[in-house]
Design an enzyme around this catalytic site. Structure first.
Site, PDB file in Angstrom:
ATOM      1  N   GLU A 239       0.838  -1.204   0.000  1.00  0.00           N
ATOM      2  CA  GLU A 239       0.000   0.000   0.000  1.00  0.00           C
ATOM      3  C   GLU A 239       0.870   1.249   0.000  1.00  0.00           C
ATOM      4  O   GLU A 239       0.564   2.231  -0.693  1.00  0.00           O
ATOM      5  CB  GLU A 239      -0.915  -0.010   1.214  1.00  0.00           C
ATOM      6  CG  GLU A 239      -1.835   1.200   1.287  1.00  0.00           C
ATOM      7  CD  GLU A 239      -2.777   1.161   2.478  1.00  0.00           C
ATOM      8  OE1 GLU A 239      -3.385   2.208   2.770  1.00  0.00           O
ATOM      9  OE2 GLU A 239      -2.910   0.091   3.114  1.00  0.00           O
ATOM     10  N   LEU A 334       5.277  28.402 -10.631  1.00  0.00           N
ATOM     11  CA  LEU A 334       5.692  28.812 -11.971  1.00  0.00           C
ATOM     12  C   LEU A 334       4.508  29.102 -12.886  1.00  0.00           C
ATOM     13  O   LEU A 334       4.672  29.719 -13.941  1.00  0.00           O
ATOM     14  CB  LEU A 334       6.576  27.720 -12.594  1.00  0.00           C
ATOM     15  CG  LEU A 334       7.955  27.548 -11.956  1.00  0.00           C
ATOM     16  CD1 LEU A 334       8.683  26.370 -12.588  1.00  0.00           C
ATOM     17  CD2 LEU A 334       8.788  28.821 -12.079  1.00  0.00           C
ATOM     18  N   HIS A 335       3.324  28.657 -12.488  1.00  0.00           N
ATOM     19  CA  HIS A 335       2.115  29.002 -13.245  1.00  0.00           C
ATOM     20  C   HIS A 335       1.553  30.363 -12.842  1.00  0.00           C
ATOM     21  O   HIS A 335       0.594  30.854 -13.471  1.00  0.00           O
ATOM     22  CB  HIS A 335       1.026  27.939 -13.033  1.00  0.00           C
ATOM     23  CG  HIS A 335       1.232  26.681 -13.818  1.00  0.00           C
ATOM     24  ND1 HIS A 335       2.205  25.767 -13.533  1.00  0.00           N
ATOM     25  CD2 HIS A 335       0.555  26.191 -14.906  1.00  0.00           C
ATOM     26  CE1 HIS A 335       2.135  24.754 -14.388  1.00  0.00           C
ATOM     27  NE2 HIS A 335       1.159  24.988 -15.229  1.00  0.00           N
ATOM     28  N   GLY A 336       2.116  30.965 -11.808  1.00  0.00           N
ATOM     29  CA  GLY A 336       1.605  32.255 -11.359  1.00  0.00           C
ATOM     30  C   GLY A 336       0.153  32.163 -10.900  1.00  0.00           C
ATOM     31  O   GLY A 336      -0.264  31.154 -10.325  1.00  0.00           O
TER      32      GLY A 336
END
Length: 374
Positions: A239, A334-336
């Site tokens: 698991e 980093l995508h703002g």
């Protein structure tokens, strides 16, 4: 080049990816809004041979190995569809029945689980007990040919959909030993509570379960009395590796997404990728993702050979969960502002990943297991 998978695993991967692209991805947002995956998807997956893939053909399964399971786990993670509870059903619950069930139990439940007509869950977690399995309070008193079960479970994955719940209980309130009983939907006194609202994995139906004098036939007991804790610990290494496999695949998929996004997104007259900080951050992610992948594949190879130890599984789970959370956070940044929008995969993956540091044993429990080997 990964060497852990054979050609038949990769052929299976193509099948799995086609199924997910067609049957899961277009509907996943709606399932997250509903808080549950429809049972019809389980039947479709069963018809494709995607459920209980390690169950032998004599019990209705495809007869694969855990490498096939790992492929399915990875592909669901890559699509950010880990809320689909196939893994709990196929790779956690079904193996208990295969390993500890009688011949009659295997033939009664496993074929229907493999077809998707019967969805299974495992009832371990209880309110207030956390990772301490021995502290659970659900009781099972022997009465003739039955057990009378009383108690409550919570955080049960597949709980709303489940027709069968492998339930851990104690025969004595003073005991630390557990007994596993298969409780079936419709048994008098067995009830499902509210569907729990979660911050992540919102499409995964998770609920409370209540046992009020449930009369469970002794024929529904898995294995022997007071051996449940041993059975549970034997399965926990796998698991925990599942969580690590999921983490590694998620980081790799989001790295591809983030590289593509930063190459396309412009700021101050150039792409976000053109900034040195962006390239350095992504380089760190790739280095960490590669190191995690190599270790997880090593552990997967050990599992396939029957050699995975509890401490190595704990290391994989600890490192995988912690790195997944940290690296997804870097990629969201980093995508703002768009990284904060639910329509972007990175935001959903970031929220979904948080539970990896909790379920299957918290990161703190993993450190305790590893520390015992020092």
């Amino acid at each position: 080049m990964r060497t852990i998978f054979r050609d038949d695993h990769e052929i299976f991967r193509d099948q799995v990816r086609r199924f997910i692209d067609k049957e899961v991805v277009p509907h996943h947002a709606a399932w997250e809004a509903d808080g549950i995956v429809p049972k019809d998807l389980w039947r479709k997956a069963g018809a494709e041979g995607l459920l209980c893939v390690t169950i032998p053909e004599e019990y209705g399964g495809p007869g694969g190995d855990f490498g096939h399971s790992a492929v399915l786990i990875e592909e669901l993670a890559r699509a950010n569809a880990t809320a689909v509870g196939f893994t709990t059903h196929s790779d956690i619950t079904a193996p208990y029945i295969l390993a500890y069930g009688t011949e009659e139990q295997k033939r009664r439940w496993l074929p229907r689980m493999a077809s998707g007509d019967l969805i299974a869950a495992i009832g371990m977690s209880e309110p207030g007990t956390g990772s301490d399995l021995r502290a659970m309070r659900t009781s099972a008193a022997r009465s003739g040919d039955d057990y009378i079960v009383n108690g409550q479970k919570t955080f049960i994955t597949n709980g709303m959909n489940a027709g069968l719940v492998v339930t851990a209980a104690k025969l004595s309130s003073n005991s630390k030993d557990l007994t596993l009983l298969c409780v079936e939907e419709g048994m008098v006194g067995f009830a499902k509570g509210r569907k729990l609202e979660k911050i992540g994995l919102r499409g995964q139906d998770t609920c409370e379960l209540f046992y009020d004098g449930v009369r469970v036939p002794a024929a529904n007991r898995l294995g022997e009395d007071n051996q449940g804790f041993t059975y549970l610990t034997h399965q926990l290494a796998k698991e925990r590796l599942i969580i690590a496999i999921r983490a590694a695949a998620s980081v790799e998929a989001l790295l591809e997404e983030t590289v593509a996004y930063t190459r396309d997104r412009k700021a101050f007259g150039k792409t976000v990728f053109d900034f040195q900080n962006t390239r350095f951050k992504l380089a760190e992610v790739k280095a960490n993702a590669t190191m995690l992948r190599v270790f997880v594949d090593h552990c997967l190879g050990l599992l396939l050979n029957g050699d995975l130890t509890a401490d190595l599984a704990a290391m994989a789970k600890l490192l995988g969960a912690e790195m997944q959370n940290r690296l997804l956070d870097e990629m969201l940044q980093l995508h703002g502002g768009y990284g904060f929008m639910s329509e972007y995969k990175v935001s959903r993956a970031w929220v979904d990943a948080r539970v990896a540091r909790i379920y299957g044993g918290t990161s703190e429990i993993m450190k305790e297991i590893i520390a015992r080997t020092l």
